[in-house]
Motif scaffolding. Structure first.
Motif, mmCIF file in Angstrom:
data_model
loop_
_atom_site.group_PDB
_atom_site.id
_atom_site.type_symbol
_atom_site.label_atom_id
_atom_site.label_comp_id
_atom_site.label_asym_id
_atom_site.label_seq_id
_atom_site.Cartn_x
_atom_site.Cartn_y
_atom_site.Cartn_z
ATOM 1 N N VAL A 3 2.521 13.371 -25.975
ATOM 2 C CA VAL A 3 3.487 12.411 -25.444
ATOM 3 C C VAL A 3 2.818 11.040 -25.417
ATOM 4 O O VAL A 3 1.695 10.892 -24.909
ATOM 5 C CB VAL A 3 3.945 12.801 -24.025
ATOM 6 N N LEU A 4 3.500 10.051 -25.949
ATOM 7 C CA LEU A 4 2.989 8.675 -25.950
ATOM 8 C C LEU A 4 3.702 7.880 -24.868
ATOM 9 O O LEU A 4 4.932 7.755 -24.878
ATOM 10 C CB LEU A 4 3.214 8.027 -27.318
ATOM 11 N N LEU A 5 2.926 7.365 -23.916
ATOM 12 C CA LEU A 5 3.468 6.585 -22.800
ATOM 13 C C LEU A 5 3.195 5.106 -23.057
ATOM 14 O O LEU A 5 2.033 4.694 -23.137
ATOM 15 C CB LEU A 5 2.804 7.008 -21.484
ATOM 16 N N LEU A 6 4.253 4.334 -23.168
ATOM 17 C CA LEU A 6 4.106 2.904 -23.472
ATOM 18 C C LEU A 6 4.056 2.110 -22.169
ATOM 19 O O LEU A 6 5.018 1.486 -21.740
ATOM 20 C CB LEU A 6 5.250 2.449 -24.379
ATOM 21 N N LYS A 7 2.901 2.166 -21.505
ATOM 22 C CA LYS A 7 2.720 1.504 -20.214
ATOM 23 C C LYS A 7 1.237 1.234 -19.973
ATOM 24 O O LYS A 7 0.369 1.843 -20.602
ATOM 25 C CB LYS A 7 3.271 2.362 -19.073
ATOM 26 N N ASP A 8 0.968 0.349 -19.013
ATOM 27 C CA ASP A 8 -0.406 0.086 -18.607
ATOM 28 C C ASP A 8 -0.959 1.291 -17.857
ATOM 29 O O ASP A 8 -0.233 1.947 -17.105
ATOM 30 C CB ASP A 8 -0.473 -1.127 -17.668
ATOM 31 N N PRO A 9 -2.246 1.576 -18.027
ATOM 32 C CA PRO A 9 -2.850 2.636 -17.208
ATOM 33 C C PRO A 9 -2.929 2.193 -15.757
ATOM 34 O O PRO A 9 -2.957 1.005 -15.456
ATOM 35 C CB PRO A 9 -4.247 2.805 -17.804
ATOM 36 N N PRO A 34 -1.111 0.247 -23.441
ATOM 37 C CA PRO A 34 -0.566 -0.938 -22.760
ATOM 38 C C PRO A 34 0.308 -1.757 -23.718
ATOM 39 O O PRO A 34 -0.074 -1.988 -24.866
ATOM 40 C CB PRO A 34 -1.813 -1.727 -22.359
ATOM 41 N N VAL A 35 1.456 -2.161 -23.229
ATOM 42 C CA VAL A 35 2.457 -2.849 -24.057
ATOM 43 C C VAL A 35 2.557 -4.332 -23.710
ATOM 44 O O VAL A 35 2.779 -5.169 -24.582
ATOM 45 C CB VAL A 35 3.831 -2.179 -23.867
ATOM 46 N N THR A 171 6.249 -12.613 -19.218
ATOM 47 C CA THR A 171 5.903 -11.374 -19.910
ATOM 48 C C THR A 171 5.726 -11.640 -21.399
ATOM 49 O O THR A 171 6.595 -12.226 -22.038
ATOM 50 C CB THR A 171 7.014 -10.319 -19.718
ATOM 51 N N THR A 172 4.599 -11.197 -21.944
ATOM 52 C CA THR A 172 4.348 -11.328 -23.373
ATOM 53 C C THR A 172 3.833 -10.000 -23.919
ATOM 54 O O THR A 172 3.491 -9.093 -23.156
ATOM 55 C CB THR A 172 3.306 -12.427 -23.665
ATOM 56 N N GLN A 173 3.765 -9.904 -25.243
ATOM 57 C CA GLN A 173 3.251 -8.691 -25.876
ATOM 58 C C GLN A 173 1.744 -8.604 -25.690
ATOM 59 O O GLN A 173 1.026 -9.594 -25.809
ATOM 60 C CB GLN A 173 3.587 -8.705 -27.367
ATOM 61 N N HIS A 174 1.257 -7.399 -25.384
ATOM 62 C CA HIS A 174 -0.183 -7.187 -25.248
ATOM 63 C C HIS A 174 -0.858 -7.501 -26.582
ATOM 64 O O HIS A 174 -0.391 -7.063 -27.635
ATOM 65 C CB HIS A 174 -0.464 -5.736 -24.849
ATOM 66 N N PHE A 204 9.131 -4.955 -27.935
ATOM 67 C CA PHE A 204 7.830 -5.176 -28.558
ATOM 68 C C PHE A 204 7.325 -3.991 -29.388
ATOM 69 O O PHE A 204 6.490 -4.184 -30.275
ATOM 70 C CB PHE A 204 6.776 -5.522 -27.493
ATOM 71 N N CYS A 205 7.792 -2.760 -29.090
ATOM 72 C CA CYS A 205 7.188 -1.563 -29.702
ATOM 73 C C CYS A 205 8.047 -0.846 -30.731
ATOM 74 O O CYS A 205 7.516 -0.220 -31.650
ATOM 75 C CB CYS A 205 6.873 -0.527 -28.629
#
Length: 267
Positions: A3-9, A34-35, A171-174, A204-205
């Motif tokens: 599973v790919l989680l598109l979030k900051d740790p 991180p996104v 908010t910007t892209q990582h 962004f993703c």
């Protein structure tokens, strides 16, 4: 299954990320990418407003980032002292409305008492606030991001409840996002499920993931943390396999587990 989680740790100091831990209880191997990056703005204006609780009817927070902005302010010794000595107590006489447990826990960290955390999204929080606030009372102070949705401000305005918004982060892209996604897909392959945590994440993703997945994109189960993110995915033409009942690791993991049961997915 992956599973790919598109979030900051989660902060390293506070132990393992709860989403990875919860998905692991269903034997799902989760990875975080991180996104988003955040740039904090107007911090002097923010603290100036926080220094005058008598001008407001309470506080509204719909994002952990808004609390991070306050925590940055409180790193300054004089501001921290002012907050501890009087401001915190003066704000605690008034309501602090929040969405979600993550935001509520950050509110508690700065010494305030959250209300409405079970609302789960801006629509439900607006209903909660409208049931407790009187029209034409003092404005609620709403530190927020530049990309905030208008659902909550509109709902309160329609009920005559004043809200004063202050943009405290952009908010910007990582910067490493594209490289991180490419690296994940080349090393781990195509995940069984991809989880989005915000409309910004979709923005962004999604195109990168579609390109990296190629013809196998239809095998991926797309999941959303809440209805707003699900709407963003659907608006981009993606079928959403599941949405968390509430924005918690437990609800999300259970929803993904159900979506992945009895289906043919890449390993």
């Amino acid at each position: 299954m992956k599973v790919l989680l598109l979030k900051d740790p989660k902060d390293k100091d506070s132990g393992p990320d709860p989403y990875i831990k919860e998905l692991g209880s269903y034997s799902l191997e989760a990875t975080l990418i991180p996104v988003l990056s955040f740039e904090f703005t107007s911090l002097d204006r923010l603290f100036d407003k926080l220094s005058h609780p008598e001008c407001y009817g309470g506080l509204v927070f719909t994002s952990p980032r808004a609390l991070e902005a306050i925590k940055i302010c409180l790193k300054e010794k004089s501001k921290k002292e002012a907050w501890s000595k009087s401001l915190k107590q003066m704000w605690n006489i008034k309501p602090t409305y929040v969405v979600g447990k993550a935001t509520a826990s950050l509110v508690e960290e700065i010494g305030l008492i959250p209300q409405g955390e079970k609302a789960g999204n801006a629509e439900k929080l607006a209903e909660y606030i409208c049931s407790r606030e009187k029209p034409s009372s003092s404005a609620l102070l709403f530190p927020c991001g530049a990309l905030k949705r208008e659902v909550l401000p509109t709902a309160l305005r329609e009920k005559g409840i004043p809200l004063e918004s202050l943009t405290v982060y952009q908010t910007t892209q990582h910067p490493d996002l594209q490289e991180s996604l490419s690296s994940y897909f080349s090393q781990q392959g195509i995940p069984a499920s991809v989880v989005f945590f915000s409309p910004s994440g979709v923005k962004f993703c999604l195109q990168h993931i579609q390109k990296l997945s190629g013809d196998l994109i239809n095998q991926v189960k797309f999941a959303a943390i809440g209805p707003t993110t699900a709407e963003a995915l659907q608006g981009a033409g993606i079928a959403v396999s599941c949405t968390a009942g509430s924005p918690t690791p437990q609800d999300l993991a259970a929803a993904i587990h159900r979506a992945l049961q009895n289906c043919s997915v890449p390993q």
